[in-house]
Design an enzyme around this catalytic site. Structure first.
Site, PDB file in Angstrom:
ATOM      1  CB  THR A  18       6.096 -17.403  -4.934  1.00 23.26           C
ATOM      2  OG1 THR A  18       7.225 -18.152  -5.373  1.00 23.26           O
ATOM      3  CG2 THR A  18       6.386 -15.934  -5.101  1.00 23.26           C
ATOM      4  NE  ARG A  22      -0.197 -20.069  -6.752  1.00 19.20           N
ATOM      5  CZ  ARG A  22       0.078 -18.989  -7.439  1.00 19.20           C
ATOM      6  NH1 ARG A  22       0.600 -19.100  -8.653  1.00 19.20           N
ATOM      7  NH2 ARG A  22      -0.149 -17.793  -6.947  1.00 19.20           N
ATOM      8  CB  SER A 113      -2.250 -16.782  -9.486  1.00 21.72           C
ATOM      9  OG  SER A 113      -1.960 -15.560 -10.076  1.00 21.72           O
ATOM     10  CG  HIS A 114       0.615 -17.339 -13.138  1.00 21.89           C
ATOM     11  ND1 HIS A 114       0.817 -17.085 -11.802  1.00 21.89           N
ATOM     12  CD2 HIS A 114       1.636 -18.113 -13.526  1.00 21.89           C
ATOM     13  CE1 HIS A 114       1.933 -17.676 -11.416  1.00 21.89           C
ATOM     14  NE2 HIS A 114       2.459 -18.311 -12.437  1.00 21.89           N
ATOM     15  CG  ASP A 277      -3.431 -13.002 -12.743  1.00 21.15           C
ATOM     16  OD1 ASP A 277      -4.252 -12.146 -12.397  1.00 21.15           O
ATOM     17  OD2 ASP A 277      -2.666 -13.578 -11.935  1.00 21.15           O
ATOM     18  CG  ASP A 279      -5.046 -14.212  -8.690  1.00 23.07           C
ATOM     19  OD1 ASP A 279      -4.454 -14.061  -9.774  1.00 23.07           O
ATOM     20  OD2 ASP A 279      -4.490 -14.060  -7.587  1.00 23.07           O
ATOM     21  CG  ASP A 281      -2.739 -11.242  -8.524  1.00 23.72           C
ATOM     22  OD1 ASP A 281      -2.728 -11.774  -9.655  1.00 23.72           O
ATOM     23  OD2 ASP A 281      -2.269 -11.791  -7.503  1.00 23.72           O
ATOM     24  NE  ARG A 282       1.101 -13.163 -12.233  1.00 24.59           N
ATOM     25  CZ  ARG A 282       2.124 -13.928 -12.554  1.00 24.59           C
ATOM     26  NH1 ARG A 282       2.555 -13.966 -13.803  1.00 24.59           N
ATOM     27  NH2 ARG A 282       2.708 -14.686 -11.650  1.00 24.59           N
ATOM     28  CB  THR A 344      10.301 -13.125  -6.360  1.00 20.24           C
ATOM     29  OG1 THR A 344      11.270 -12.627  -7.268  1.00 20.24           O
ATOM     30  CG2 THR A 344       9.071 -13.578  -7.122  1.00 20.24           C
ATOM     31  CD  GLU A 363       6.303  -9.692  -7.505  1.00 23.13           C
ATOM     32  OE1 GLU A 363       7.282 -10.395  -7.226  1.00 23.13           O
ATOM     33  OE2 GLU A 363       5.126 -10.088  -7.409  1.00 23.13           O
ATOM     34  CE  LYS A 376       0.838 -10.654  -8.857  1.00 22.48           C
ATOM     35  NZ  LYS A 376       1.215 -11.576  -7.780  1.00 22.48           N
ATOM     36  NE  ARG A 496       9.219 -17.489 -12.444  1.00 17.48           N
ATOM     37  CZ  ARG A 496       8.223 -18.115 -13.079  1.00 17.48           C
ATOM     38  NH1 ARG A 496       8.301 -18.295 -14.387  1.00 17.48           N
ATOM     39  NH2 ARG A 496       7.174 -18.561 -12.424  1.00 17.48           N
TER      40      ARG A 496
HETATM   41  C1  VG1 Z   1       5.619 -15.835  -9.796  1.00 19.27           C
HETATM   42  C2  VG1 Z   1       6.199 -14.484 -10.150  1.00 19.27           C
HETATM   43  C3  VG1 Z   1       6.152 -13.564  -8.942  1.00 19.27           C
HETATM   44  C4  VG1 Z   1       4.713 -13.477  -8.424  1.00 19.27           C
HETATM   45  C5  VG1 Z   1       4.175 -14.868  -8.153  1.00 19.27           C
HETATM   46  C6  VG1 Z   1       2.710 -14.844  -7.752  1.00 19.27           C
HETATM   47  O1  VG1 Z   1       6.396 -16.441  -8.787  1.00 19.27           O
HETATM   48  O2  VG1 Z   1       7.505 -14.605 -10.617  1.00 19.27           O
HETATM   49  O3  VG1 Z   1       6.642 -12.304  -9.303  1.00 19.27           O
HETATM   50  O4  VG1 Z   1       4.670 -12.724  -7.244  1.00 19.27           O
HETATM   51  O5  VG1 Z   1       4.287 -15.672  -9.322  1.00 19.27           O
HETATM   52  O6  VG1 Z   1       1.935 -14.222  -8.722  1.00 19.27           O
HETATM   53  P1  VG1 Z   1       7.517 -17.561  -9.102  1.00 19.27           P
HETATM   54  O7  VG1 Z   1       8.003 -18.009  -7.763  1.00 19.27           O
HETATM   55  O8  VG1 Z   1       6.844 -18.619  -9.911  1.00 19.27           O
HETATM   56  O9  VG1 Z   1       8.569 -16.870  -9.913  1.00 19.27           O
HETATM   57  V1  VG1 Z   1       0.331 -14.673  -8.952  1.00 19.27           V
HETATM   58  O10 VG1 Z   1      -0.404 -13.554  -9.909  1.00 19.27           O
HETATM   59  O11 VG1 Z   1       0.593 -16.168  -9.693  1.00 19.27           O
HETATM   60  O12 VG1 Z   1      -0.278 -14.935  -7.446  1.00 19.27           O
HETATM   61 CO    CO Z   2      -2.368 -13.702  -9.916  1.00 15.43          CO
END
Ligand code: VG1
Ligand code: CO
Length: 543
Positions: A18, A22, A113-114, A277, A279, A281-282, A344, A363, A376, A496
């Site tokens: 996505t 990672r 990211s998260h 989060d 990085d 962006d959330r 997504t 999102e 974001k 999910r």
């Molecule tokens: C998740 C979220 C999605 C977001 C992505 C990257 O993806 O659901 O909305 O864009 O993380 O966010 P997934 O495929 O795990 O549902 V970030 O802040 O982790 O770059």
């Molecule tokens: Co992020």
């Protein structure tokens, strides 16, 4: 300094998900793993000779080492200039802004990211295109193709570059420009928001708690919220980025940021609470006595953005990812602007923003942003909220109540089943996909299925087609359940399940979300057999 050409072989599984590639940190640290992927990025974008790139990351474990490797590889491949955040740090939105403001050929962002960080946790790398946004599928497909045919990579034999102070240095022929990661971003924020009005609100005693979760937003939030806008010292907590995020999970949701939620719902809550989060962006938004779901936040921001100077002219349109609730759709309808539904992942918003079709995007996973960058942006969302609070003088709770009274309420919850065996998750998903066409007309408790399909997206700007973007089941009356498999995890599979119910009856706008969604959750279980497939009695995380 000598360029070395190192023989290598394709490594399985270097397929971006996505948001970039990672993997477990140890995987990234394995022989040739990072180098192969970096070379594949360079090859996938047609080489970097003579180009300039932005480089930075969220500060997680291995961020500093990976940055040095990338610098040596960029120099060996003939890049002209790398603009690097001091200490190899850059929040994702700040990196996006630097790519745009400096007109570079894109950038490399080191982040998962998260996802948690540390030697036993996760690492990630993604390439953003010259518009500042995450590479679209066409580009990531080329990068992935390059990982499958790679035979060698190039790297300069050199010492580490000192990234500890701003200034310019040379690495071979390449210029390394170290920049303050915060300055340009803070200046951009000042052009969008009424800083004087927000500062005046703080001066009147408005209180805030911002939890940076030991991640990259800390220095940004300190500089902007405390130093520039005058929030009381200590309003920003966990403000020093740590390689393991303090052993935490830098995901701003009611589970991982529970202390903040407890504070905001308790006796001594400040006026406003927020978190970001890994990085940056959330965002998570709370007021005294209220948690605002990301989907509701997007809707409220769309309705009120005109109160901020940067959006005073109104919005060109809005966009949301498919699983995000339809709350913003009703705002768009009232404003008479277009509302787009995308798959997504932020990469799907880029074309809409570039083409001037959308101004605000969001999102359900706590991502909100606008056309000011192509990512974001957590702190931007916080500042837009603060601007709206300053302009209206109303508390968060009253604003949300007024919003629901005007537009109705979309009750919304996401149930995550984490680290499920991939075979089991795929079996659930495939079985559900196979029975979609038979669902319309069937009833589950009080809910009758009206529509059931697999979401695919045709980009209205460049015509590109993205298939297999989630399974959605709509019920008569507007309730809905969506199933997706996560594309950001590093172990097993995450299922999910997104639950939504629309309510416009004024007498039913203040239900407990779990109660309001009980029928939809029961229908989701009856339709998909989640317990039987996963062996789990309940979701691991509810947001
Ligand atoms: C998740 C979220 C999605 C977001 C992505 C990257 O993806 O659901 O909305 O864009 O993380 O966010 P997934 O495929 O795990 O549902 V970030 O802040 O982790 O770059
Ligand atoms: Co992020």
């Amino acid at each position: 300094m000598q360029t070395q050409t190192i023989a290598t072989q394709p490594i399985e599984g270097q397929k971006p998900g996505t948001s970039g590639l990672r993997k477990k940190t140890r995987v990234f640290m394995g022989p040739h793993y990072l180098e192969n992927y970096v070379q594949a990025i360079f090859d996938g974008i047609g080489g970097v000779a003579g180009k300039s790139l932005v480089l930075g990351g969220d500060g997680r474990y291995f961020n500093d080492r990976a940055a040095q490797v990338i610098l040596r590889m960029a120099a060996a491949s003939g890049a002209a200039r790398l603009i690097v955040g001091q200490g190899a740090l850059l929040s994702t939105p700040a990196a996006s802004h630097l790519i745009r403001s400096r007109g570079t050929d894109g950038g490399l962002i080191l982040s998962a990211s998260h996802n948690p960080g540390g030697p036993e946790a996760d690492f990630g790398l993604k390439y953003n295109t010259p518009n500042g946004g995450p590479a679209p599928e066409g580009v990531t497909d080329r990068i992935f193709a390059a990982t499958r045919t790679i035979t060698e990579y190039r790297i300069l034999e050199a010492q580490d570059v000192d990234l500890s102070t701003p200034g310019e240095a040379r690495l071979g022929e390449m210029v390394v420009e170290v920049v303050d990661p915060v300055a340009d971003y803070a200046a951009l924020m000042e052009t969008l928001f009424d800083f004087d009005a927000i500062a005046a609100m703080f001066a009147r005693g408005f209180t805030l708690r911002f939890d940076a979760m030991h991640a990259v937003t800390g220095p940004y939030a300190k500089a902007i919220l405390e130093t520039r806008l005058g929030a009381a010292p200590g309003s920003v907590i966990n403000a020093v980025p740590l390689p393991d995020f303090g052993q935490g999970h830098p995901d701003p949701n009611p589970i991982w940021a529970k202390p903040l939620v407890d504070l905001m719902l308790g006796e001594s809550a400040p006026d406003f609470g927020a978190a970001s989060d890994g990085d940056g962006d959330r965002n998570m938004i709370l007021g005294r006595g209220i948690y605002v779901t990301p989907s509701d936040s997007l809707a409220l921001l769309a309705a009120q953005a005109h109160l901020a100077p940067g959006y005073a002219g109104g919005l060109k349109g809005v966009a949301r990812s498919m699983p995000t609730s339809g709350a913003v759709d009703r705002v768009a309808a009232a404003l008479g602007i277009d509302c787009y539904e995308t798959p997504t992942g932020w990469k799907f918003f880029g074309n809409l923003l570039d083409a001037g079709r959308a101004t605000l995007c969001g999102e359900e996973s706590a991502g909100t942003g606008s056309d000011h960058v192509r990512e974001k942006d957590g702190l931007w969302a916080v500042l837009l909220w603060l601007n709206i609070l300053a302009a209206t003088g109303k508390p968060v709770k009253a604003l949300m109540e007024d919003h629901c009274a005007q537009y109705g309420r979309n009750y919304y919850r996401r149930h995550d089943y984490e680290d499920v065996e991939a075979d089991r998750a795929n079996a659930l998903y495939d079985a559900l996909r196979a029975k979609l066409s038979a669902l319309p007309g069937q009833s589950f408790g009080p809910l009758m299925v009206k529509t059931a399909d697999e979401f695919s997206y045709d980009d209205p700007v460049d015509g590109s087609h993205s298939a297999a973007q989630g399974l959605r089941i709509g019920f008569a009356g507007g309730s809905r359940v969506v199933f997706r498999l996560s594309g950001t995890g590093t172990v097993g599979a995450t299922i999910r399940v997104y639950l939504e119910r629309v309510e416009t009856d004024p007498a039913r706008l203040t239900l407990d979300p779990a109660t309001a969604l009980a029928d939809v959750a029961a229908a989701a279980e009856a339709i998909a057999g989640i317990k039987a497939h996963t062996g789990r009695e309940a979701p691991d995380v509810i947001t």
